[in-house]
Design a protein around this motif. Structure first.
Motif, PDB file in Angstrom:
ATOM      1  N   VAL A  12      -4.838  69.185-164.783  1.00 29.25           N
ATOM      2  CA  VAL A  12      -5.483  69.596-163.530  1.00 29.25           C
ATOM      3  C   VAL A  12      -4.440  70.093-162.537  1.00 29.25           C
ATOM      4  O   VAL A  12      -4.619  71.136-161.894  1.00 29.25           O
ATOM      5  CB  VAL A  12      -6.313  68.440-162.931  1.00 29.25           C
ATOM      6  CG1 VAL A  12      -6.773  68.767-161.517  1.00 29.25           C
ATOM      7  CG2 VAL A  12      -7.498  68.132-163.815  1.00 29.25           C
ATOM      8  N   ILE A  13      -3.335  69.364-162.415  1.00 22.69           N
ATOM      9  CA  ILE A  13      -2.271  69.765-161.483  1.00 22.69           C
ATOM     10  C   ILE A  13      -1.709  71.118-161.875  1.00 22.69           C
ATOM     11  O   ILE A  13      -1.464  71.971-161.018  1.00 22.69           O
ATOM     12  CB  ILE A  13      -1.180  68.674-161.427  1.00 22.69           C
ATOM     13  CG1 ILE A  13      -1.743  67.421-160.746  1.00 22.69           C
ATOM     14  CG2 ILE A  13       0.062  69.172-160.704  1.00 22.69           C
ATOM     15  CD1 ILE A  13      -0.904  66.180-160.931  1.00 22.69           C
ATOM     16  N   GLU A  14      -1.552  71.363-163.164  1.00 30.09           N
ATOM     17  CA  GLU A  14      -1.068  72.671-163.621  1.00 30.09           C
ATOM     18  C   GLU A  14      -2.063  73.773-163.267  1.00 30.09           C
ATOM     19  O   GLU A  14      -1.669  74.848-162.806  1.00 30.09           O
ATOM     20  CB  GLU A  14      -0.825  72.645-165.128  1.00 30.09           C
ATOM     21  CG  GLU A  14      -0.229  73.942-165.649  1.00 30.09           C
ATOM     22  CD  GLU A  14       0.046  73.901-167.140  1.00 30.09           C
ATOM     23  OE1 GLU A  14      -0.173  74.936-167.797  1.00 30.09           O
ATOM     24  OE2 GLU A  14       0.489  72.844-167.647  1.00 30.09           O
ATOM     25  N   LEU A  15      -3.353  73.513-163.459  1.00 33.53           N
ATOM     26  CA  LEU A  15      -4.376  74.497-163.082  1.00 33.53           C
ATOM     27  C   LEU A  15      -4.321  74.796-161.586  1.00 33.53           C
ATOM     28  O   LEU A  15      -4.423  75.957-161.163  1.00 33.53           O
ATOM     29  CB  LEU A  15      -5.777  73.987-163.439  1.00 33.53           C
ATOM     30  CG  LEU A  15      -6.189  74.034-164.893  1.00 33.53           C
ATOM     31  CD1 LEU A  15      -7.507  73.286-165.095  1.00 33.53           C
ATOM     32  CD2 LEU A  15      -6.330  75.479-165.355  1.00 33.53           C
ATOM     33  N   ASP A  18      -1.286  76.899-160.842  1.00 37.14           N
ATOM     34  CA  ASP A  18      -1.429  78.275-161.320  1.00 37.14           C
ATOM     35  C   ASP A  18      -2.481  79.063-160.546  1.00 37.14           C
ATOM     36  O   ASP A  18      -2.398  80.290-160.460  1.00 37.14           O
ATOM     37  CB  ASP A  18      -1.790  78.296-162.811  1.00 37.14           C
ATOM     38  CG  ASP A  18      -0.664  77.805-163.705  1.00 37.14           C
ATOM     39  OD1 ASP A  18       0.500  77.736-163.236  1.00 37.14           O
ATOM     40  OD2 ASP A  18      -0.939  77.494-164.878  1.00 37.14           O
ATOM     41  N   ASP A  19      -3.483  78.369-160.008  1.00 35.63           N
ATOM     42  CA  ASP A  19      -4.586  79.026-159.300  1.00 35.63           C
ATOM     43  C   ASP A  19      -4.914  78.243-158.029  1.00 35.63           C
ATOM     44  O   ASP A  19      -5.846  77.431-158.018  1.00 35.63           O
ATOM     45  CB  ASP A  19      -5.809  79.111-160.217  1.00 35.63           C
ATOM     46  CG  ASP A  19      -6.981  79.839-159.580  1.00 35.63           C
ATOM     47  OD1 ASP A  19      -6.810  80.431-158.489  1.00 35.63           O
ATOM     48  OD2 ASP A  19      -8.077  79.826-160.179  1.00 35.63           O
ATOM     49  N   PRO A  20      -4.153  78.467-156.948  1.00 36.25           N
ATOM     50  CA  PRO A  20      -4.376  77.696-155.713  1.00 36.25           C
ATOM     51  C   PRO A  20      -5.798  77.799-155.165  1.00 36.25           C
ATOM     52  O   PRO A  20      -6.269  76.864-154.524  1.00 36.25           O
ATOM     53  CB  PRO A  20      -3.365  78.299-154.737  1.00 36.25           C
ATOM     54  CG  PRO A  20      -2.299  78.886-155.607  1.00 36.25           C
ATOM     55  CD  PRO A  20      -3.023  79.370-156.844  1.00 36.25           C
ATOM     56  N   ALA A  21      -6.503  78.895-155.430  1.00 33.84           N
ATOM     57  CA  ALA A  21      -7.876  79.028-154.942  1.00 33.84           C
ATOM     58  C   ALA A  21      -8.809  78.025-155.628  1.00 33.84           C
ATOM     59  O   ALA A  21      -9.866  77.678-155.084  1.00 33.84           O
ATOM     60  CB  ALA A  21      -8.378  80.452-155.164  1.00 33.84           C
ATOM     61  N   PHE A  22      -8.430  77.552-156.791  1.00 31.32           N
ATOM     62  CA  PHE A  22      -9.208  76.542-157.510  1.00 31.32           C
ATOM     63  C   PHE A  22      -9.324  75.261-156.687  1.00 31.32           C
ATOM     64  O   PHE A  22     -10.295  74.515-156.805  1.00 31.32           O
ATOM     65  CB  PHE A  22      -8.568  76.278-158.881  1.00 31.32           C
ATOM     66  CG  PHE A  22      -9.204  75.188-159.681  1.00 31.32           C
ATOM     67  CD1 PHE A  22     -10.556  75.194-159.967  1.00 31.32           C
ATOM     68  CD2 PHE A  22      -8.437  74.134-160.159  1.00 31.32           C
ATOM     69  CE1 PHE A  22     -11.143  74.179-160.714  1.00 31.32           C
ATOM     70  CE2 PHE A  22      -9.006  73.113-160.902  1.00 31.32           C
ATOM     71  CZ  PHE A  22     -10.365  73.138-161.179  1.00 31.32           C
ATOM     72  N   ALA A  23      -8.336  74.996-155.826  1.00 25.79           N
ATOM     73  CA  ALA A  23      -8.349  73.795-154.994  1.00 25.79           C
ATOM     74  C   ALA A  23      -9.598  73.746-154.116  1.00 25.79           C
ATOM     75  O   ALA A  23     -10.157  72.664-153.900  1.00 25.79           O
ATOM     76  CB  ALA A  23      -7.089  73.726-154.134  1.00 25.79           C
ATOM     77  N   ASP A  24     -10.046  74.892-153.617  1.00 29.49           N
ATOM     78  CA  ASP A  24     -11.247  74.941-152.775  1.00 29.49           C
ATOM     79  C   ASP A  24     -12.453  74.358-153.524  1.00 29.49           C
ATOM     80  O   ASP A  24     -13.148  73.486-153.019  1.00 29.49           O
ATOM     81  CB  ASP A  24     -11.586  76.377-152.374  1.00 29.49           C
ATOM     82  CG  ASP A  24     -10.502  77.060-151.583  1.00 29.49           C
ATOM     83  OD1 ASP A  24      -9.395  76.501-151.458  1.00 29.49           O
ATOM     84  OD2 ASP A  24     -10.753  78.164-151.091  1.00 29.49           O
ATOM     85  N   ALA A  29     -16.235  70.050-154.803  1.00 32.44           N
ATOM     86  CA  ALA A  29     -17.010  69.255-155.760  1.00 32.44           C
ATOM     87  C   ALA A  29     -16.766  67.768-155.552  1.00 32.44           C
ATOM     88  O   ALA A  29     -17.706  66.961-155.595  1.00 32.44           O
ATOM     89  CB  ALA A  29     -16.654  69.663-157.188  1.00 32.44           C
ATOM     90  N   ALA A  30     -15.523  67.394-155.309  1.00 36.72           N
ATOM     91  CA  ALA A  30     -15.200  65.981-155.070  1.00 36.72           C
ATOM     92  C   ALA A  30     -15.870  65.486-153.790  1.00 36.72           C
ATOM     93  O   ALA A  30     -16.374  64.357-153.749  1.00 36.72           O
ATOM     94  CB  ALA A  30     -13.688  65.789-154.999  1.00 36.72           C
ATOM     95  N   LEU A  31     -15.897  66.306-152.750  1.00 33.83           N
ATOM     96  CA  LEU A  31     -16.565  65.924-151.499  1.00 33.83           C
ATOM     97  C   LEU A  31     -18.066  65.759-151.696  1.00 33.83           C
ATOM     98  O   LEU A  31     -18.682  64.842-151.161  1.00 33.83           O
ATOM     99  CB  LEU A  31     -16.304  66.966-150.412  1.00 33.83           C
ATOM    100  CG  LEU A  31     -15.021  66.822-149.634  1.00 33.83           C
ATOM    101  CD1 LEU A  31     -14.753  68.069-148.793  1.00 33.83           C
ATOM    102  CD2 LEU A  31     -15.053  65.593-148.755  1.00 33.83           C
ATOM    103  N   VAL A  92      -2.412  71.194-146.904  1.00 33.67           N
ATOM    104  CA  VAL A  92      -2.615  71.927-148.159  1.00 33.67           C
ATOM    105  C   VAL A  92      -3.360  73.241-147.927  1.00 33.67           C
ATOM    106  O   VAL A  92      -3.716  73.941-148.864  1.00 33.67           O
ATOM    107  CB  VAL A  92      -3.324  71.067-149.235  1.00 33.67           C
ATOM    108  CG1 VAL A  92      -2.500  69.855-149.605  1.00 33.67           C
ATOM    109  CG2 VAL A  92      -4.742  70.696-148.846  1.00 33.67           C
ATOM    110  N   GLY A  93      -3.599  73.561-146.649  1.00 36.09           N
ATOM    111  CA  GLY A  93      -4.203  74.848-146.313  1.00 36.09           C
ATOM    112  C   GLY A  93      -5.716  74.870-146.349  1.00 36.09           C
ATOM    113  O   GLY A  93      -6.317  75.935-146.482  1.00 36.09           O
ATOM    114  N   LEU A  94      -6.345  73.717-146.214  1.00 36.01           N
ATOM    115  CA  LEU A  94      -7.800  73.642-146.270  1.00 36.01           C
ATOM    116  C   LEU A  94      -8.347  72.947-145.029  1.00 36.01           C
ATOM    117  O   LEU A  94      -7.630  72.229-144.343  1.00 36.01           O
ATOM    118  CB  LEU A  94      -8.247  72.882-147.527  1.00 36.01           C
ATOM    119  CG  LEU A  94      -7.833  73.515-148.851  1.00 36.01           C
ATOM    120  CD1 LEU A  94      -8.146  72.578-149.997  1.00 36.01           C
ATOM    121  CD2 LEU A  94      -8.531  74.847-149.048  1.00 36.01           C
TER     122      LEU A  94
END
Length: 104
Positions: A12-15, A18-24, A29-31, A92-94
């Motif tokens: 997950v950390i690697e994803l 590699d794709d910071p937009a995935f964090a959104d 989903a976690a929220l 983290v920019g969110l």
């Protein structure tokens, strides 16, 4: 351990790296599931994964929190204050957002 396997958190950390937009999507989903059993721990784990993908020390510095305190706050037994959560999200920019819950 089999050479073709690795811990889920590492993948997950690697994803996220590699794709910071995935964090959104990942944190949204976690929220959404934070009020379910185990959801709060999952939210802290998700936020920790995002922080680890960006570098825990860098996130702690941007949030104005000692690195050790950040690890503790985002641990499975962590209980961060709203001040800490907002600082980490910002670092983290969110930003957190509010929307009306859909009635069941």
């Amino acid at each position: 351990m089999n050479k073709t396997s690795r811990p889920h958190a590492d993948a997950v950390i690697e994803l996220l790296r590699d794709d910071p937009a995935f964090a959104d999507e990942y944190l949204a989903a976690a929220l959404d599931e934070a009020d379910l059993p185990g959801g709060q721990a999952a939210l802290l784990a998700a936020l920790r994964h995002v922080a680890e993908a960006q570098g825990m020390a860098a996130v702690a510095e941007r949030a104005g929190i000692p690195r050790e305190s950040l690890y503790r706050a985002l641990s499975p037994t962590g209980n961060p204050t709203i001040k800490t959560l907002l600082a980490v999200f910002n670092a983290v920019g969110l930003k957190l957002a509010v929307h009306r819950a859909i009635p069941a």
